[in-house]
Design a protein around this motif. Structure first.
Motif, mmCIF file in Angstrom:
data_model
loop_
_atom_site.group_PDB
_atom_site.id
_atom_site.type_symbol
_atom_site.label_atom_id
_atom_site.label_comp_id
_atom_site.label_asym_id
_atom_site.label_seq_id
_atom_site.Cartn_x
_atom_site.Cartn_y
_atom_site.Cartn_z
ATOM 1 N N SER A 120 -3.137 32.641 46.934
ATOM 2 C CA SER A 120 -4.288 31.904 47.795
ATOM 3 C C SER A 120 -4.995 32.911 48.597
ATOM 4 C CB SER A 120 -3.474 31.002 48.632
ATOM 5 O OG SER A 120 -2.319 31.531 49.448
ATOM 6 N N HIS A 126 -11.634 31.201 43.881
ATOM 7 C CA HIS A 126 -10.180 30.709 43.373
ATOM 8 C C HIS A 126 -9.596 31.832 42.483
ATOM 9 C CE1 HIS A 126 -7.440 27.878 41.351
ATOM 10 N NE2 HIS A 126 -7.990 28.180 40.263
ATOM 11 N N GLU A 152 -7.246 32.304 39.349
ATOM 12 C CA GLU A 152 -6.196 31.409 38.373
ATOM 13 C C GLU A 152 -5.154 32.311 37.911
ATOM 14 O OE1 GLU A 152 -6.748 29.048 34.152
ATOM 15 O OE2 GLU A 152 -8.529 29.246 35.579
ATOM 16 N N GLU A 155 -18.122 24.830 42.449
ATOM 17 C CA GLU A 155 -18.219 26.218 43.059
ATOM 18 C C GLU A 155 -19.610 26.592 43.085
ATOM 19 O OE1 GLU A 155 -15.533 30.091 42.504
ATOM 20 O OE2 GLU A 155 -17.130 29.799 40.956
#
Length: 350
Positions: free
Chosen positions: A197, A203, A205, A269
């Protein structure tokens, strides 16, 4: 030294007879050619084994004298716990063999490193440091320990590191291991965890697709809790929300990628670190049961910003607001009629 043969060395020892060192009293290598190891006029120390070998010659040994000197050196090192440096001459089952002044020291595999070593071959021929933890030459048991040196040094480095760093610092590190949930970064004395995080404002993955073992990183120390160090690559001055208000103001038409979907909507996004919500009710003027009926992950869409909340980092989008007002299913004739009615102002904005 007055003569060297393949299996024999002849020395002038200032005695009425010459001294002889056989191959077996010079080396443990039974196939060695002494002419390649020593040369006429070389000087060496040797120990007398026999004054007369029956042929009037003095029998000498070089190997045993060297072993005695080596044992003496190792005994002193054992008593003082001196750190020794010696080359690894053999990788054996269960450990390494190093030589100190002609005397072998065995270093068990469990004492070679402070971490598990699957392959010890990399140490063959290398010089390593160790201390003598057991000295028993009569039983030919002389044990070395490299692990405790590494542990002590790391403890010192860790102490110095924690005295030097604090939350908010930016430091250099090297990726030591990568897992599904993050990466461990060696900061030089301690490892810090770069959680998935905290790897990007966007983001991530799969960390294994982003980082490699041995990769150098500049990281932010987010938090220190005891011996645990939390790291981050989300630098404040790179926060995309700092300029989001200019790029995604209300009523602007923006483009984004469908990142993920839920039953109530899709998250779009707009750029790494900035996701906007496209509610299911805002996807189309026609009724949509669920976003996946219309959209797919990875799809690029255009939408209108209907709400921007920079403080809470929330943006709401609407595709419906910029959608052509024609029904999705229609004939060419219906389309022409729709266009004419639009020009006449027959339809009003919802």
């Amino acid at each position: 030294m007055i003569d060297v043969k393949e299996d024999e060395i002849i020395l002038n020892i200032g005695y009425k007879a010459d001294g002889i060192i056989t191959r077996s009293e010079y080396t443990n290598d039974s196939s060695a050619d002494l002419r390649e190891l020593v040369h006429v006029n070389d000087k060496m120390e040797a120990k007398v084994l026999k004054v007369n070998d029956g042929d009037g010659q003095v029998v000498l040994t070089y190997k045993r004298l060297a072993a005695e000197k080596g044992n003496k050196r190792l005994e002193e090192a054992f008593e003082s716990q001196e750190v020794l440096t010696a080359p690894v001459v053999q990788v054996m089952t269960g450990g390494l063999s190093a030589v100190v002044e002609g005397t072998r020291v065995f270093i068990p595999a469990s004492l070679v490193s402070d971490t598990y070593e699957k392959n010890l071959e990399k140490y063959n021929g290398q010089e390593i440091e160790f201390v003598i933890t057991e000295f028993n030459p009569r039983r030919r048991r002389i044990i070395g320990d490299r692990k405790q040196i590494l542990v002590a040094r790391k403890a010192q480095m860790q102490k110095e590191l924690f005295e030097r760093i604090q939350p908010g610092d930016v430091v250099e590190g090297v990726v030591k291991n990568v897992t599904d949930f993050g990466a461990f970064v060696d900061l030089g004395g301690a490892d810090g965890l770069l959680h998935i995080s905290e790897m990007s404002w966007g983001h991530v993955e799969n960390p294994k697709k982003v980082f490699k073992v041995g990769q150098k990183l500049t990281v932010l120390i987010k938090d220190i809790n005891g011996s645990k160090i939390a790291l981050s690559l989300k630098f404040a001055d790179q926060n995309p929300w700092l300029t989001a208000g200019e790029k995604y103001a209300k009523d602007m038409i923006v483009e984004g990628r469908v990142a993920r979907m839920t039953d109530f909507g899709a998250f779009i996004e707009l750029e790494p670190g900035i996701d906007a919500l496209l509610h299911v009710s805002q996807i189309s003027r026609n009724h949509v049961d669920k976003p996946s009926d219309i959209l797919s992950v990875g799809q690029i869409i255009q939408a209108k910003v209907v709400d921007f909340n920079g403080e809470d980092h929330k943006i709401s989008l609407s595709m419906k607001a910029i959608e052509n007002r024609m029904p999705v299913q229609e004939t060419e004739e219906e389309a022409d009629t729709y266009a004419e009615e639009t020009e006449d102002g027959a339809f009003e904005e919802e």
